[in-house]
Design a protein around this motif. Structure first.
Motif, PDB file in Angstrom:
ATOM      1  N   MET A 177      19.392 133.215   0.814  1.00 36.05           N
ATOM      2  CA  MET A 177      20.445 132.212   0.845  1.00 36.05           C
ATOM      3  C   MET A 177      21.073 132.076   2.227  1.00 36.05           C
ATOM      4  O   MET A 177      21.462 133.053   2.841  1.00 36.05           O
ATOM      5  CB  MET A 177      21.498 132.654  -0.175  1.00 36.05           C
ATOM      6  CG  MET A 177      22.824 131.999  -0.036  1.00 36.05           C
ATOM      7  SD  MET A 177      23.868 132.510  -1.431  1.00 36.05           S
ATOM      8  CE  MET A 177      25.473 132.256  -0.700  1.00 36.05           C
ATOM      9  N   PRO A 185      24.228 126.556  -0.927  1.00 32.32           N
ATOM     10  CA  PRO A 185      24.249 126.174  -2.338  1.00 32.32           C
ATOM     11  C   PRO A 185      25.622 125.756  -2.853  1.00 32.32           C
ATOM     12  O   PRO A 185      25.695 125.061  -3.857  1.00 32.32           O
ATOM     13  CB  PRO A 185      23.786 127.447  -3.056  1.00 32.32           C
ATOM     14  CG  PRO A 185      24.093 128.553  -2.121  1.00 32.32           C
ATOM     15  CD  PRO A 185      23.917 127.987  -0.752  1.00 32.32           C
ATOM     16  N   LEU A 201      17.870 129.133  -0.980  1.00 28.32           N
ATOM     17  CA  LEU A 201      19.066 128.308  -1.156  1.00 28.32           C
ATOM     18  C   LEU A 201      19.672 128.018   0.208  1.00 28.32           C
ATOM     19  O   LEU A 201      19.990 128.941   0.952  1.00 28.32           O
ATOM     20  CB  LEU A 201      20.106 129.051  -1.992  1.00 28.32           C
ATOM     21  CG  LEU A 201      19.746 129.426  -3.422  1.00 28.32           C
ATOM     22  CD1 LEU A 201      20.847 130.301  -4.018  1.00 28.32           C
ATOM     23  CD2 LEU A 201      19.574 128.165  -4.250  1.00 28.32           C
ATOM     24  N   LEU A 211      20.449 122.933  -8.967  1.00 30.76           N
ATOM     25  CA  LEU A 211      20.190 124.358  -9.155  1.00 30.76           C
ATOM     26  C   LEU A 211      19.497 124.606 -10.501  1.00 30.76           C
ATOM     27  O   LEU A 211      18.504 125.329 -10.587  1.00 30.76           O
ATOM     28  CB  LEU A 211      21.525 125.110  -9.082  1.00 30.76           C
ATOM     29  CG  LEU A 211      21.436 126.606  -8.886  1.00 30.76           C
ATOM     30  CD1 LEU A 211      20.838 126.917  -7.522  1.00 30.76           C
ATOM     31  CD2 LEU A 211      22.822 127.231  -8.988  1.00 30.76           C
TER      32      LEU A 211
END
Ligand SMILES: Nc1ncnc2c1ncn2[C@@H]1O[C@H](COP(=O)(O)OP(=O)(O)OP(=O)(O)O)[C@@H](O)[C@H]1O
Ligand SMILES: [Mg+2]
Length: 512
Positions: free
Chosen positions: A465, A436, A433, A420
């Motif tokens: 995400m 994550p 992402l 990250l």
């Protein structure tokens, strides 16, 4: 509340005084554990507390420091022993990286531990294929073709194969199955199938020990749980005596303020990304927009097309039709390089194969994408680079905090923080992402989410995400898109954005 004695059956496994030291540093200190037959036992703790190290020592893959003792069904195993000798006593293991060779087929991967079916020296491919399918059927995945190359399968399918392979080795007399984060890359449907198998094995008397960062799973399936912190055992508890909050506090050793950052509703800023009629292998006619300063979630089941959207946005896969506009400009995204040029970064789901360079140092990994910045007068200016790397190690709380350590030696969650950090360094306009928080402990997960939230606010960037954890999506994302069978079925925000609504929309055909 501590339960040092198994609640189940006769003592099957007695582990005493397991310690492990790497270059003078103790990463496991005097670990004891007594397990009963038919017991399902969870091992939990923060990233880097020593869980995988313990399991590697137990499996014979690494040797523990002197003094360790292991008894299985009353018989002492002389330490060090090999993995094969452990297997003879019915100890079977699934490791965190699953040990799947991408260039081999599914059945060849299955044969890596059990060997091939042969007749007169020739491999019986048909028999091997049938055996493979039977083993996968136990997990409800007999749809995976035995001759498929592992590299064409998803991370969750690799997990499935690794588990099927370990279970296939347990036929009769398997007394102890140990799994290191078996569910980290599994979608909920497969998690349930796995737990089903685990419960059945336990009813037949097999002792199961598994590591997980998903505490709900611990309560769902485990009879007892052991907590490790900073290489030492905090205690062993009956799950019936604990709630999630109490367990979290034992794991982190302090009261946890807020797991999630406050997701302040953003005043609707300018549109950064416009996707229209996006159609590819799984997704069809998907249209949505994303704004500056927004964390946009994508919910859906495995196979719903959520990872495909991410791949399409990163140029790793080509669309059949539809358009993608960034800042009002149509973009083609022929490959990841052109996506990066357009200001898009991607933290992949499969960290081990795509995110981390294990044989390079932490410093090299962290400055991989930005090394050009430190290039001056015809060489790398190591001073500024070292300075920046140590700032990143502190900001992301990467442990151990040594820039020269090989990335591959860090625990899973610490590797994830590094990946990250590396990508945020290039300040992308849009950050993609995929899972994550996979393999990340509760404390580190909270840190990572706070970092993402802070980074988005400071840079007015956009995060898209994907996560299997709907709680996380709900808490962190300003808006959540729900995908089902490749179609966008909802765009949830404010009061309509609830975990229940996401589950309902993602699973049920008639909910939309
Ligand atoms: N081969 C090695 N050489 C040096 N240090 C190591 C090695 N393997 C592990 N370590 C260190 O030992 C500690 C424990 O690591 P381990 O992988 O057991 O953590 P873990 O509890 O499994 O964490 P995670 O939840 O992130 O998987 C970490 O500090 C790690 O960096
Ligand atoms: Mg681990």
């Amino acid at each position: 509340m501590t339960s040092a004695e198994p609640t189940h059956g006769a003592h099957t496994v007695e582990i005493r005084a397991f310690s492990k030291t790497f270059s003078g540093q103790r990463v496991l200190t005097n670990f004891d554990l007594v397990l009963g037959s038919g017991e399902i036992h969870a091992l939990v703790g923060e990233n880097g507390c020593g869980k995988s190290t313990f399991i590697k020592c137990l499996s014979g893959y690494q040797s523990p420091d002197a003094g360790a003792e292991l008894e299985v069904r009353g018989e002492r195993l002389a330490i060090p022993y090999t993995a094969a000798q452990a297997a003879e006593r019915g100890l079977v293991f699934v490791h965190q990286d699953f040990g799947i060779v991408p260039t081999l087929s599914v059945m060849e991967n299955m044969a890596l531990s059990g060997g091939f079916s042969t007749r007169g020296g020739a491999i019986q491919w048909r028999t091997q294929a049938i055996k493979t399918t039977e083993a996968l059927a136990v997990l409800g995945r007999d749809d995976i073709p035995p001759d498929a190359l592992a590299s064409t399968l998803s991370a969750s399918e690799h997990a499935t194969i690794a588990i099927a392979r370990a279970l296939a080795g347990t036929k009769d007399g398997a007394s102890f199955l140990v799994l290191d984060e078996p569910t980290a890359a599994l979608p909920q449907s497969e998690v349930n199938a796995l737990f089903h198998v685990i419960r059945r094995l336990a009813q037949q008397g097999t002792t199961v020990l598994f590591v997980s960062h998903r505490l709900q799973e611990v309560f769902d399936v485990a009879d007892r749980v052991t907590v490790l912190r900073d290489s030492r055992k905090v205690g062993t508890f009956d799950t019936a005596d604990l709630d999630e909050r109490a367990l979290v506090e034992k794991i982190v050793g302090r009261e946890l303020a807020a797991l999630y950052p406050e997701s302040a509703p953003t005043s609707r800023a300018e549109v950064v990304l416009e996707v229209e009629g996006l159609t590819a292998t799984r997704v069809s006619e998907v249209s949505f927009t994303a704004h500056r300063g927004e964390i946009l979630g994508i919910a859906g089941l495995q196979g719903s097309g959520r990872s495909e959207i991410i791949r399409l946005l990163f140029g790793a896969q080509q669309r059949r039709s539809g358009s993608i506009r960034i800042g009002g400009q149509e973009v083609r995204l022929r490959n990841p390089a052109s996506a990066m040029k357009a200001g898009i970064a991607h933290v992949p789901e499969d960290r081990i194969h795509h995110g981390v360079f294990g044989r390079m140092t932490v410093a090299e990994n962290l400055s991989l994408l930005t090394v050009g910045r430190y290039w001056k007068y015809g060489r790398i200016q190591t001073g500024p680079e070292t300075q920046r790397v140590s700032e990143l190690i502190n900001a992301y709380d990467i442990r151990p905090s040594s820039a020269g350590q090989l990335m591959g030696r860090l625990s899973g969650g610490n590797q994830q923080k590094g990946v990250l950090a590396k990508w945020l360094e290039i300040s992308p306009t849009i950050l993609l992402l995929d899972e994550p928080a996979q393999g990340v402990d509760v404390g580190a997960k909270s840190d990572i989410y706070h970092l993402i939230e802070q980074w988005v606010a400071e840079h007015s960037s956009t995060v898209i995400m994907v996560s299997s954890d709907f709680e996380d999506l709900n808490a962190l994302c300003h808006r959540v898109l729900v995908l089902r069978d490749g179609k966008l079925v909802a765009d949830l925000e404010n009061e309509s954005k609830t975990v229940d609504r996401m589950v309902e929309l993602a699973y049920l055909k008639d909910a939309g």
